[in-house]
Each structure stands twice: as C-alpha cells, then as structure tokens.
Design an enzyme around this catalytic site. Structure first.
Site, short mmCIF file in Angstrom:
data_model
loop_
_atom_site.label_atom_id
_atom_site.label_comp_id
_atom_site.label_asym_id
_atom_site.label_seq_id
_atom_site.Cartn_x
_atom_site.Cartn_y
_atom_site.Cartn_z
N LYS A 38 0.83 -1.20 0.00
CA LYS A 38 0.00 0.00 0.00
C LYS A 38 0.87 1.26 0.00
O LYS A 38 0.57 2.23 -0.71
CB LYS A 38 -0.93 0.00 1.22
CG LYS A 38 -2.01 -1.07 1.21
CD LYS A 38 -2.83 -1.03 2.48
CE LYS A 38 -3.87 -2.14 2.53
NZ LYS A 38 -4.89 -2.03 1.49
N SER A 67 13.48 -12.88 20.67
CA SER A 67 13.09 -11.56 21.19
C SER A 67 11.71 -11.62 21.84
O SER A 67 11.49 -11.01 22.90
CB SER A 67 13.10 -10.54 20.05
OG SER A 67 12.70 -9.27 20.50
N ASP A 90 3.72 -5.30 19.15
CA ASP A 90 4.77 -4.80 18.26
C ASP A 90 5.60 -5.93 17.65
O ASP A 90 6.78 -5.75 17.36
CB ASP A 90 5.68 -3.82 18.99
CG ASP A 90 6.44 -4.46 20.15
OD1 ASP A 90 6.02 -5.55 20.58
OD2 ASP A 90 7.42 -3.87 20.62
N ARG A 95 8.44 1.26 10.00
CA ARG A 95 8.86 2.64 10.24
C ARG A 95 8.77 3.41 8.93
O ARG A 95 9.33 3.01 7.92
CB ARG A 95 10.28 2.69 10.79
CG ARG A 95 10.75 4.11 11.15
CD ARG A 95 12.16 4.07 11.70
NE ARG A 95 12.22 3.21 12.87
CZ ARG A 95 13.32 2.54 13.23
NH1 ARG A 95 14.42 2.62 12.51
NH2 ARG A 95 13.29 1.79 14.31
N GLU A 157 2.81 -2.42 14.65
CA GLU A 157 3.21 -1.10 15.17
C GLU A 157 3.83 -0.30 14.04
O GLU A 157 4.74 -0.76 13.36
CB GLU A 157 4.21 -1.23 16.31
CG GLU A 157 4.58 0.14 16.88
CD GLU A 157 5.76 0.09 17.84
OE1 GLU A 157 5.64 0.60 18.95
OE2 GLU A 157 6.82 -0.45 17.45
N ALA A 169 17.25 9.22 16.75
CA ALA A 169 16.86 7.97 17.42
C ALA A 169 17.84 6.85 17.11
O ALA A 169 18.16 6.03 17.98
CB ALA A 169 15.44 7.58 16.99
N GLU A 172 21.07 7.57 19.09
CA GLU A 172 20.81 7.40 20.52
C GLU A 172 20.78 5.92 20.89
O GLU A 172 21.30 5.50 21.91
CB GLU A 172 19.48 8.08 20.88
CG GLU A 172 19.18 8.18 22.37
CD GLU A 172 18.27 7.05 22.85
OE1 GLU A 172 18.00 7.00 24.07
OE2 GLU A 172 17.85 6.22 22.01
#
Length: 249
Positions: A38, A67, A90, A95, A157, A169, A172
């Site tokens: 999409k 995980s 999640d 992203r 998510e 981000a 970090e």
C-alpha cells in the site's frame, strides 16, 4: 543415560507445533507485506501525479522468536501463541520516514482513511516528547490478512517520523547499546540537547518549505495571468467581428 526414543505421538505433536509457529510468524510477515504494498502504491501515485512525495523511505521487521520469548518473560505473559498475540502488539513493525512534521499526520490520516486501517492505539511523542527528547508518532493498527484457512486481524506497530527524528533515534540507540544502557549523565544531557536541536531543524525546514511553496504558487499565478493577457492580445485568438446583419438585428 540413554536417550528415550521419540514416539509417534511426540513426533506428531512436534510437527503440529512447528506448523502453528510457522503460520503465526508468516501471519505477521504477510501483514507487513500488505502495508508495504500500500505504501509503495502511495509513493508511486505521489511521484507521478503530484509535485511532492512526503515519504522518504520505509523499514520493516518481524521480531524473532528469541526476542518475543525475552519480552514475555519480562512481562510475565503465559507461553502460548494466543497469549503472545493478545499481549504483544509490536511483533511486526513498520517505520515510515517523512520529510516534514506535517507529513507525519498526513500519512496517519491516509492510513486510516484511504487504506481503511483500524487504529487501535496512538502515542504522539512529537507533541509530547519523551524525557530524553525522543520524538515520533507511534500507531498500533489492525491489518486484515487472508490466510488459506480464514481471515486474521493482525496488529502492526507503525512509527512515523522525520529524517531528523530518525537520525537522532538511530544514534541514541547505538550509544545506549555501546554503554549497555548505563549512559553517563553528561551524555544524557547532550543527547537531550541534540534532540532539541533536531526539532528546531525540523521546524526551520518546515518553515522554509512553506515559504517556498507560497513563492511557487505566486509565480504560477503570475505566469497564468501573463499568459492570459498574451493570448487575449494575440490576433490568432481575437474574437471574429460581428457582421452587419448581426449588428442591425
């Protein structure tokens, strides 16, 4: 000590478990595939039909079993596929990196309206940044996935952020990993300052983009007016004179 022989029943149970786990993982991968398709269609439309594409790039991942096991251990979740599906939202993550802050909310609205996705949860860390300066828009959406044995509603998510937010981000995260999450206070303060600087850059670039857009609109409007005048004064486009009969009618 001799190993006990594997019975036929144990083998069948193992095969059944393997099939269920494989189907479970594929379900989340299919949900991501659906979303990415999409998004690609949306990017193509913006590329061919509009002057501006708000989506810079996307990145997706499905959590590994290791995980997930670590997370359910920390949260005290019962070890079952149904329990994992209901408590961990999640497992699949997407992203989306945008050019400017307004694009983030534009993409959010498109996901909800054009793609008809159900947004189950929204956390706006742009309007309400985390104490360390982290900024992003987090969405938990429900994606319908058609499997061979029926339809599944799968949670994904989605994180939507600007290039500057993503840059901060990413670095970090690397710094925290390097220091095993025991970052000195002085560095924490500098990271917060860097996050604020990235936010100022976002706002400055948004302002520049807005001003350039206004300038372009004015130029297009002036060009249209000049073109109209040129056409009106050209003999080729002059209206034919009315004949004598029409004037005396």
């Amino acid at each position: 000590m001799n190993n006990l022989p594997v019975t036929q029943l144990q083998m069948e149970q193992f095969k059944k478990l393997k099939t269920e786990v494989t189907r479970f993982m594929m379900m989340y991968q299919f949900a991501l595939n659906e979303l990415e398709t999409k998004i690609e269609i949306l990017k193509e439309e913006f590329h061919f039909l509009h002057d501006y594409n708000p989506i810079e790039h996307t990145k997706s991942r499905v959590k590994s079993l290791e995980s997930m096991m670590s997370k359910i251990s920390r949260k005290g979740i019962p070890i079952s596929l149904d329990s994992i599906k209901n408590n961990i939202k999640d497992i699949a993550g997407l992203r989306i990196t945008c050019s400017f802050i307004p694009d983030i909310y534009r993409i959010r609205d498109m996901l909800q309206n054009q793609f008809e996705l159900t947004i189950l949860e929204e956390k706006d860390y742009i309007k309400n940044p985390k104490p360390n300066g982290y900024r992003s828009l987090h969405l938990i959406v429900e994606v319908p996935v058609i499997m061979s044995d029926g339809k599944e509603n799968v949670c994904v998510e989605i994180q939507v952020r600007t290039i500057a937010m993503d840059f901060w981000a990413s670095l970090e995260h690397k710094i925290f990993y390097k220091y095993a999450q025991s970052v000195p206070t002085s560095l924490l303060m500098e990271l917060k300052q860097a996050a604020d600087a990235a936010n100022r850059l976002d706002k400055q670039m948004e302002r520049l983009n807005r001003e350039i857009s206004v300038m372009k609109e004015n130029q297009d409007e002036n060009y249209g007016e000049e073109l109209t005048k040129l056409l009106m004064n050209s003999p080729q486009f002059a209206l034919p004179a009315a004949n004598e009969d029409n004037r005396n009618a």
